[in-house]
Design a protein around this motif. Sequence first.
Motif, PDB file in Angstrom:
ATOM      1  N   ILE A 188       0.837  -1.207   0.000  1.00 46.91           N
ATOM      2  CA  ILE A 188       0.000   0.000   0.000  1.00 46.91           C
ATOM      3  C   ILE A 188       0.872   1.258   0.000  1.00 46.91           C
ATOM      4  O   ILE A 188       0.609   2.208  -0.746  1.00 46.91           O
ATOM      5  N   VAL A 189       1.915   1.246   0.820  1.00 48.40           N
ATOM      6  CA  VAL A 189       2.836   2.388   0.871  1.00 48.40           C
ATOM      7  C   VAL A 189       3.494   2.603  -0.487  1.00 48.40           C
ATOM      8  O   VAL A 189       3.606   3.735  -0.973  1.00 48.40           O
ATOM      9  N   TYR A 190       3.909   1.509  -1.121  1.00 51.82           N
ATOM     10  CA  TYR A 190       4.557   1.603  -2.433  1.00 51.82           C
ATOM     11  C   TYR A 190       3.588   2.120  -3.486  1.00 51.82           C
ATOM     12  O   TYR A 190       3.948   2.946  -4.332  1.00 51.82           O
ATOM     13  N   LEU A 191       2.340   1.659  -3.430  1.00 53.72           N
ATOM     14  CA  LEU A 191       1.324   2.097  -4.392  1.00 53.72           C
ATOM     15  C   LEU A 191       1.052   3.598  -4.257  1.00 53.72           C
ATOM     16  O   LEU A 191       0.958   4.320  -5.256  1.00 53.72           O
ATOM     17  N   VAL A 192       0.941   4.069  -3.018  1.00 53.72           N
ATOM     18  CA  VAL A 192       0.720   5.500  -2.770  1.00 53.72           C
ATOM     19  C   VAL A 192       1.916   6.312  -3.267  1.00 53.72           C
ATOM     20  O   VAL A 192       1.750   7.389  -3.858  1.00 53.72           O
ATOM     21  N   SER A 193       3.111   5.793  -3.062  1.00 54.18           N
ATOM     22  CA  SER A 193       4.317   6.490  -3.527  1.00 54.18           C
ATOM     23  C   SER A 193       4.330   6.608  -5.049  1.00 54.18           C
ATOM     24  O   SER A 193       4.701   7.648  -5.594  1.00 54.18           O
ATOM     25  N   CYS A 194       3.922   5.541  -5.730  1.00 53.18           N
ATOM     26  CA  CYS A 194       3.851   5.587  -7.199  1.00 53.18           C
ATOM     27  C   CYS A 194       2.858   6.645  -7.660  1.00 53.18           C
ATOM     28  O   CYS A 194       3.106   7.360  -8.634  1.00 53.18           O
ATOM     29  N   LEU A 195       1.725   6.741  -6.963  1.00 50.99           N
ATOM     30  CA  LEU A 195       0.723   7.748  -7.310  1.00 50.99           C
ATOM     31  C   LEU A 195       1.284   9.154  -7.112  1.00 50.99           C
ATOM     32  O   LEU A 195       1.092  10.038  -7.957  1.00 50.99           O
ATOM     33  N   ILE A 196       1.997   9.366  -6.005  1.00 50.50           N
ATOM     34  CA  ILE A 196       2.600  10.677  -5.721  1.00 50.50           C
ATOM     35  C   ILE A 196       3.620  11.039  -6.794  1.00 50.50           C
ATOM     36  O   ILE A 196       3.674  12.171  -7.279  1.00 50.50           O
ATOM     37  N   ILE A 197       4.435  10.070  -7.197  1.00 52.04           N
ATOM     38  CA  ILE A 197       5.435  10.306  -8.241  1.00 52.04           C
ATOM     39  C   ILE A 197       4.766  10.702  -9.550  1.00 52.04           C
ATOM     40  O   ILE A 197       5.148  11.691 -10.195  1.00 52.04           O
ATOM     41  N   ASP A 198       3.759   9.930  -9.938  1.00 49.88           N
ATOM     42  CA  ASP A 198       3.091  10.189 -11.214  1.00 49.88           C
ATOM     43  C   ASP A 198       2.423  11.555 -11.224  1.00 49.88           C
ATOM     44  O   ASP A 198       2.523  12.308 -12.194  1.00 49.88           O
ATOM     45  N   LEU A 199       1.740  11.903 -10.129  1.00 52.66           N
ATOM     46  CA  LEU A 199       1.083  13.208 -10.051  1.00 52.66           C
ATOM     47  C   LEU A 199       2.114  14.333  -9.988  1.00 52.66           C
ATOM     48  O   LEU A 199       1.957  15.371 -10.632  1.00 52.66           O
ATOM     49  N   GLY A 200       3.167  14.119  -9.208  1.00 53.23           N
ATOM     50  CA  GLY A 200       4.183  15.154  -9.038  1.00 53.23           C
ATOM     51  C   GLY A 200       4.883  15.521 -10.329  1.00 53.23           C
ATOM     52  O   GLY A 200       5.175  16.691 -10.582  1.00 53.23           O
ATOM     53  N   TYR A 201       5.152  14.515 -11.174  1.00 55.00           N
ATOM     54  CA  TYR A 201       5.856  14.772 -12.423  1.00 55.00           C
ATOM     55  C   TYR A 201       4.919  15.081 -13.587  1.00 55.00           C
ATOM     56  O   TYR A 201       5.352  15.617 -14.606  1.00 55.00           O
ATOM     57  N   SER A 202       3.648  14.726 -13.453  1.00 58.15           N
ATOM     58  CA  SER A 202       2.709  14.963 -14.556  1.00 58.15           C
ATOM     59  C   SER A 202       2.036  16.324 -14.466  1.00 58.15           C
ATOM     60  O   SER A 202       1.724  16.941 -15.487  1.00 58.15           O
ATOM     61  N   ILE A 203       1.784  16.788 -13.240  1.00 54.93           N
ATOM     62  CA  ILE A 203       1.087  18.058 -13.057  1.00 54.93           C
ATOM     63  C   ILE A 203       2.103  19.200 -13.026  1.00 54.93           C
ATOM     64  O   ILE A 203       3.007  19.212 -12.198  1.00 54.93           O
ATOM     65  N   ASN A 204       1.968  20.142 -13.945  1.00 54.65           N
ATOM     66  CA  ASN A 204       2.839  21.311 -13.989  1.00 54.65           C
ATOM     67  C   ASN A 204       2.043  22.512 -14.476  1.00 54.65           C
ATOM     68  O   ASN A 204       0.840  22.422 -14.731  1.00 54.65           O
ATOM     69  N   ASP A 205       2.721  23.637 -14.620  1.00 57.88           N
ATOM     70  CA  ASP A 205       2.038  24.876 -15.015  1.00 57.88           C
ATOM     71  C   ASP A 205       1.323  24.736 -16.353  1.00 57.88           C
ATOM     72  O   ASP A 205       0.202  25.215 -16.532  1.00 57.88           O
ATOM     73  N   ILE A 206       1.981  24.077 -17.311  1.00 60.84           N
ATOM     74  CA  ILE A 206       1.394  23.943 -18.644  1.00 60.84           C
ATOM     75  C   ILE A 206       0.101  23.125 -18.582  1.00 60.84           C
ATOM     76  O   ILE A 206      -0.915  23.490 -19.168  1.00 60.84           O
ATOM     77  N   VAL A 207       0.152  22.006 -17.855  1.00 64.20           N
ATOM     78  CA  VAL A 207      -1.033  21.150 -17.731  1.00 64.20           C
ATOM     79  C   VAL A 207      -2.178  21.905 -17.063  1.00 64.20           C
ATOM     80  O   VAL A 207      -3.325  21.862 -17.518  1.00 64.20           O
ATOM     81  N   ILE A 208      -1.867  22.619 -15.975  1.00 66.62           N
ATOM     82  CA  ILE A 208      -2.900  23.358 -15.242  1.00 66.62           C
ATOM     83  C   ILE A 208      -3.499  24.465 -16.111  1.00 66.62           C
ATOM     84  O   ILE A 208      -4.724  24.610 -16.211  1.00 66.62           O
ATOM     85  N   LYS A 209      -2.640  25.249 -16.761  1.00 73.39           N
ATOM     86  CA  LYS A 209      -3.128  26.359 -17.581  1.00 73.39           C
ATOM     87  C   LYS A 209      -3.957  25.881 -18.764  1.00 73.39           C
ATOM     88  O   LYS A 209      -5.007  26.450 -19.074  1.00 73.39           O
ATOM     89  N   GLU A 210      -3.475  24.822 -19.435  1.00 71.96           N
ATOM     90  CA  GLU A 210      -4.214  24.307 -20.583  1.00 71.96           C
ATOM     91  C   GLU A 210      -5.544  23.685 -20.162  1.00 71.96           C
ATOM     92  O   GLU A 210      -6.547  23.803 -20.871  1.00 71.96           O
ATOM     93  N   THR A 211      -5.550  23.018 -18.999  1.00 72.78           N
ATOM     94  CA  THR A 211      -6.799  22.441 -18.497  1.00 72.78           C
ATOM     95  C   THR A 211      -7.815  23.530 -18.179  1.00 72.78           C
ATOM     96  O   THR A 211      -8.993  23.445 -18.554  1.00 72.78           O
ATOM     97  N   LEU A 212      -7.356  24.589 -17.496  1.00 70.73           N
ATOM     98  CA  LEU A 212      -8.248  25.711 -17.189  1.00 70.73           C
ATOM     99  C   LEU A 212      -8.717  26.398 -18.462  1.00 70.73           C
ATOM    100  O   LEU A 212      -9.890  26.813 -18.560  1.00 70.73           O
ATOM    101  N   ARG A 213      -7.813  26.514 -19.446  1.00 70.24           N
ATOM    102  CA  ARG A 213      -8.191  27.164 -20.701  1.00 70.24           C
ATOM    103  C   ARG A 213      -9.282  26.375 -21.413  1.00 70.24           C
ATOM    104  O   ARG A 213     -10.257  26.936 -21.923  1.00 70.24           O
TER     105      ARG A 213
END
Length: 239
Positions: A188-213
């Motif tokens: 479970i700890v490893y699975l949560v860590s993988c989720l944190i990694i994926d979100l941390g590296y996938s979500i950035n300014d470009i993704v947020i701005k384009e999603t809001l746009r």
Amino acid sequence: MSTTILLDNIIKIIPTEALNEYCKCAQAFFLVLFDKMIVTILSMQVIVTYIGIIKTEIYEKHQKMIFIIGLLSCLLISVILTFIFVFVGGIETNEMYSYCDTKWVPKKYIETVLSGALLCINFFCSIVVMIHYVKKKKQAESGTIEDLGYKAKWVRFLVLFFINILMIVEQFLIVYKKLKDMGLNTDIVYLVSCLIIDLGYSINDIVIKETLRIICRKKSTNNKDPESLMKMNTYNVPE
């Protein structure tokens, strides 16, 4: 990295009772391979970021080569370690999946050396990059250079730095079974860590701005006629 995390967790949920001995060996091989690739790719990304920011001229001239060498290095290191852990150390099967024998003593020493090396790489590259951003931020505040969002870049890189360190330290804790000693479920700890990694590296300014746009544009065009919608589709994406 996202593909590696996806494949790692898909293979992990294949029930062992549905597998023969060869398939169990294959499952153990790929689980170890992807586990090692996750931590090596995290560190390789830090190295590439360091080269791109601190050694910009080198990065611009050899961008494709740096990517290829980095990817092949991660793959080579992971494959070598996987062969050692699976075919020399052996495999073990629990109620959920097959993996390399975690009780094999040399594995602990090899994992410790790997974790120590990756920690040193992450600390060095991250500290140098963050110091660089601090200097740029001060220069921007003094009006010497244009402010290109150096504070936000510093904060984001700090977050990614802690994510990398968290994953490497977690690998160390898993190897020495410290998570079980703390009463935590390792998977479970490893699975949560993988989720944190994926979100941390996938979500950035470009993704947020384009999603809001996209969301805002959709709301503002609900009552438009087809001709107006066609005109609004011919826009330039901001750099």
